[in-house]
Design an enzyme around this catalytic site. Structure first.
Site, PDB file in Angstrom:
ATOM      1  N   GLY A   1     -24.979   1.064 -39.731  1.00  0.00           N
ATOM      2  CA  GLY A   1     -26.019   1.020 -40.334  1.00  0.00           C
ATOM      3  C   GLY A   1     -26.098   0.651 -41.657  1.00  0.00           C
TER       4      GLY A   1
ATOM      5  CG  PHE B   1     -26.079   4.289 -46.013  1.00  0.00           C
ATOM      6  CD1 PHE B   1     -26.553   4.222 -47.284  1.00  0.00           C
ATOM      7  CD2 PHE B   1     -27.052   4.806 -45.189  1.00  0.00           C
ATOM      8  CE1 PHE B   1     -27.766   4.445 -47.800  1.00  0.00           C
ATOM      9  CE2 PHE B   1     -28.254   5.126 -45.711  1.00  0.00           C
ATOM     10  CZ  PHE B   1     -28.472   5.193 -47.030  1.00  0.00           C
TER      11      PHE B   1
ATOM     12  CG  ASP C   1     -33.128   3.989 -43.748  1.00  0.00           C
ATOM     13  OD1 ASP C   1     -34.036   3.481 -43.138  1.00  0.00           O
ATOM     14  OD2 ASP C   1     -31.925   3.730 -43.471  1.00  0.00           O
TER      15      ASP C   1
END
Ligand SMILES: *[C@@H]1O[C@H](CO)[C@@H](O)[C@H](O)[C@H]1NC(C)=O
Ligand SMILES: *[C@@H]1O[C@H](CO)[C@@H](O)[C@H](O)[C@H]1NC(C)=O
Ligand SMILES: *[C@@H]1O[C@H](CO)[C@@H](O)[C@H](O)[C@H]1NC(C)=O
Ligand SMILES: *[C@@H]1O[C@H](CO)[C@@H](O)[C@H](O)[C@H]1NC(C)=O
Ligand SMILES: *[C@@H]1O[C@H](CO)[C@@H](O)[C@H](O)[C@H]1NC(C)=O
Length: 820
Positions: free
Chosen positions: A510, A512, A623
């Site tokens: 993702g 992150f 998000d």
């Protein structure tokens, strides 16, 4: 086709350029001595540490350095924000060594930057364009344009006509002008990448490397947008204009739609060759990036240099060197400038007893030159070994044919990446002892690491002894205050390394960081390895604790974390059925029945509502999308990644930039740079509901290409506006995933459709709260028919796709190669 062939035209060109350069040099040296002798004709605009502000203090002109006190530049930056952001630089290639003795003057009919150390008065930069009157008035305008105005009030010169790497609202791109990237993030000297109107038609813009190779183009102007950039129709903050397209007087530019409270916003060609659009968010005190091209970093021509291997999926660093090679310029490589490429471990370039190492699988690449002939493998190798500029070969035993490659290998990537034009199995020439040498190289590094480790640690120990007493006291206090109630487990990096089998099984990736599956005490877990976490250890622990304290049946539970040196990892419950995005058609996903979909919709809403309304500190997720909705063993929905936006610091842009069509996905107020509220999550939730309903992604690949898509697909490439119109017209059945084959509860489907459209309303105030969404879905409250969202309708108004021409990537590439 053969680009290394002799070209007399080129040579004569080079000669002419040389003559011109020489004349210019002569000219500038004579000018500089003249001006020093005749100081009365000059007027100092700024000197040393003085600056000029624009009327409302938006922009500032002065001398700046990036991170080197011995390199000063004259430039324009945003005066009102804490992040230094330079929009224009004068002496890009000729930095001044000190600020104190520097001046910016209007002198001899030019703007000049001077180095006045030891009364030298060296001119390091002067303005191009026509001669200026000495009496000209120099002003920095509110839009960032530095102008010289004559006595009659006419603009004689403007910095907007000589852009650096930034395209600001109000600026024009005209024929012959280029924007050029910085060399690296700290060096304003012109880099390899530039943007211009594409000759010979001047009907589109293109990105080029070294002013020759096109690696991205916008598609032709259709009357109000470029055909390859449909996001331009969204009237969120910009209005684009293109006067006289397809002529020599073509002028492209944009303005902001707001007249008051304009956000700070800019387009920029960065040193990695991407064009990016940013808006400043005062709330997060950061530049948020909402659009960028090319999407695939490896598309940037020659990004990884000679023999550099590009992998678009690696988010931290797309380039790597193959075994037996290392970065040519290790420092540049570390700063994100990969253009130096890779060289062989050790400095030798070539030897008769080199070996050939096969790359795994087919790869694609571009070669400066190749020779093909028929022959066996031995012949093929022998021929290559006989010439030092032969760097690789491919041999096909079936056809007994051989290719030797010479010079540089660019755009090397895995075959699926489709980077280069040649696709083949590639054998790269390496030193015969690469295997042995690799071990040696590692031991050398190890030894030197140990030595420096000892040196550093002895210093550290002294420091540590001094600090220890303080630290122990502080740490105790900290841990008491930080760990009041959580039952989070603290893992060591070693434990998690073992638990995940050395991070071998990746579940996903993702914004992150990557997620790996693992096992702790025989239960399955998901371990998220955060990339480039912002903030220090203390902030991390505080944030993790906040997240750990949030528990709800529709939120993924955090079990523990690891914070060791630079490692930041989070350990979550493992969700057996993966993210919701697995079940959308476009990903080739499995079908989910309506019941499961409806429960997921309600569960997700409850999870987000809890974050918004019931936690002690309200959390905006920022998000919400199918990737962040995970499904448990029984397909109940659990929202993941909440609270993380804070953890990676203020850089939301990486999160936002991971998908195509962000402009149509996140709430318009976000893109407009105003403060966001929980209603931004409501918007994204509405978008997700449409994806659940349709069983498809909202954005399907690039916009339609000329004639290709077939009937109806044109308006559905971007699903939301089309779906919203159908739903508000009472035809929700047209929107529902056909894989359900009518197997759904009509009443529930209608409710979900209407709620989705309420959630994606333009105005925040019109969107319901998440708590209300839950009630609407449960059928506790009646759902009225919402108006179709106006901003999105612009995308399907039909206007935009008039006269769309062929604009596939292949087309772009082949046209580019035809030109060269
Ligand atoms: C600018 O420089 C002068 C002397 O060189 C110094 O006295 C002054 O404090 C400086 N101003 C700022 C804002 O640094
Ligand atoms: C500066 O701000 C004031 C108040 O917001 C506005 O009225 C004025 O037009 C602005 N000036 C410029 C040059 O933008
Ligand atoms: C940009 O172009 C537009 C239209 O041609 C023109 O009206 C405007 O003055 C130009 N702006 C600048 C800064 O040159
Ligand atoms: C090596 O190959 C290159 C490219 O074909 C050619 O230009 C060069 O002359 C060759 N060198 C030798 C020594 O054969
Ligand atoms: C290219 O992809 C294949 C399969 O996806 C992988 O095994 C291989 O390691 C990749 N090559 C490189 C150099 O990353």
């Amino acid at each position: 086709m053969d680009s290394s062939s002799y070209n007399p035209q080129q040579i004569s060109c080079k000669f002419i350029v040389f003559v011109i350069l020489f004349t210019l040099l002569e000219l500038s040296s004579s000018i500089s001595s003249e001006s020093c002798l005749n100081p009365s004709s000059s007027k100092v605009i700024i000197a040393g540490n003085s600056t000029i502000l624009s009327a409302n203090r938006t922009f500032e002109l002065g001398f700046f350095n990036t991170n080197d006190e011995s390199k000063w530049y004259l430039g324009v930056w945003y005066a009102s924000i804490p992040t230094p952001t330079y929009v224009w630089v004068a002496n890009r290639e000729t930095p001044l060594s000190s600020r104190d003795a520097s001046s910016f003057e209007i002198d001899g009919g030019r703007l000049r930057v001077k180095d006045n150390r030891d009364s030298r008065c060296d001119v390091v930069w002067e303005s191009g364009g026509g001669k200026l009157e000495a009496e000209g008035d120099v002003k920095l305008q509110e839009d960032g344009d530095l102008v010289v105005i004559d006595a009659r009030g006419v603009v004689m010169w403007r910095s907007f006509d000589f852009p650096a790497d930034t395209f600001l609202p109000g600026m024009n791109l005209t024929v012959g002008q280029t924007l050029t990237s910085w060399k690296s993030s700290n060096d304003p000297a012109p880099g390899k990448y530039s943007l211009r109107l594409r000759p010979p038609d001047y009907g589109e813009v293109e990105l080029l490397v070294d002013n020759t190779q096109t690696y991205w183009s916008s598609g032709v102007w259709t009357g109000n947008i470029f055909s390859g950039v449909p996001e331009m129709t969204l009237p969120y903050i910009y209005k684009f204009y293109f006067t006289d397209p397809f002529t020599e007087t073509a002028t492209f530019g944009y303005t902001e739609t707001m007249t008051q409270q304009k956000p700070l916003t800019r387009f920029n060609i960065d040193s990695s060759g991407k064009i990016k659009q940013y808006t400043w968010s005062a709330q997060t005190e950061s530049w948020n990036m909402f659009w960028s091209e090319p999407e695939n970093p490896c598309r940037v021509y020659g990004l990884c240099g000679d023999l550099g291997f590009c992998n678009a999926k690696s988010m931290v660093n797309p380039c790597k060197c193959l075994d037996g090679f290392q970065p040519f310029d290790g420092v540049g490589w570390g700063d994100g400038d990969f253009s130096g490429g890779c060289r062989r471990d050790g400095y030798d370039t070539c030897s008769d007893n080199d070996k050939f190492e096969e790359t795994t699988g087919d790869v694609t690449f571009d070669s400066e030159k190749f020779e093909s002939f028929s022959g066996g493998r031995t012949d093929c190798e022998r021929k290559c070994l006989s010439n030092c500029s032969c760097i690789a070969l491919s041999h096909n035993p079936k056809t007994n044919s051989c290719k030797n490659y010479f010079g540089k290998l660019l755009n090397l990537g895995n075959s699926s990446s489709d980077l280069g034009k040649i696709q083949d199995s590639l054998n790269i020439r390496v030193h015969k002892s690469v295997a042995g040498r690799k071990i040696k190289a590692k031991t050398i590094i190890l030894i030197s690491t140990i030595t420096s480790f000892l040196a550093i640690s002895s210093i550290a120990i002294i420091g540590f002894i001094i600090l220890r007493n303080n630290r122990i006291k502080r740490k105790k206090l900290e841990e008491e205050s930080i760990f009041p109630v959580t039952n989070l487990k603290v893992f060591s990096y070693k434990e998690l390394h073992a638990a995940t089998n050395g991070f071998s099984q990746q579940l996903g990736h993702g914004g992150f960081g990557a997620v790996f599956s693992g096992k702790v005490d025989s239960t399955l877990v998901a371990v998220k390895r955060l990339e480039r976490p912002g903030g220090g250890e203390k902030e991390f622990r505080a944030e993790v604790c906040t997240i750990g304290n949030i528990q709800h049946v529709n939120l993924v539970r955090l079990i523990g974390f690891c914070s060791e040196e630079s490692h930041r990892l989070l350990v979550y419950d493992y969700m057996a059925n993966g993210p919701l995005s697995f079940y959308l058609k476009n990903n080739g996903g499995r079908n989910l029945d309506w019941d499961a979909r409806f429960r997921i919709a309600i569960g997700t809403a409850r999870g987000i509502a809890y974050l918004h309304e019931e936690c002690r500190n309200c959390i905006i997720h920022c998000d919400i999308k199918p990737e962040n909705i995970l499904l448990d063993r029984d397909f109940s929905a659990k929202v993941s990644d909440f609270g993380l936006a804070k953890l990676i610091g203020r850089d939301f842009s990486r999160v936002l930039a991971t998908m195509r069509g962000t402009w149509g996905y996140v709430a318009p107020e976000w893109i407009s740079g105003v403060a966001i509220t929980t209603k931004a999550d409501v918007y994204s939730y509405g978008m997700t509901l449409l994806e659940i309903l349709g069983g498809r992604r909202n954005v399907e690949g690039p916009p339609p290409e000329g004639g290709g898509g077939g009937c109806g697909s044109n308006e559905k490439w971007y699903f939301p506006p089309w779906a919203a119109r159908r739903i508000t017209e009472g035809d929700v059945a047209a929107v529902v995933d056909e894989r359900l084959a009518g197997g759904y509860n009509m009443e529930e489907v209608e409710r979900v459709g209407l709620v989705a459209v309420w959630c994606i309303q333009d105005e925040e105030a019109t969107r319901p709260t998440m708590g209300m969404v839950v009630k609407m879905l449960e059928g506790v409250v009646e759902v009225a028919v919402p108006p179709p969202p106006k901003l999105l309708q612009a995308l399907v108004s039909g206007e935009s796709f008039r006269g769309v021409g062929g604009n596939s990537q292949n087309d772009t590439v082949s046209r580019a190669s035809d030109e060269s």
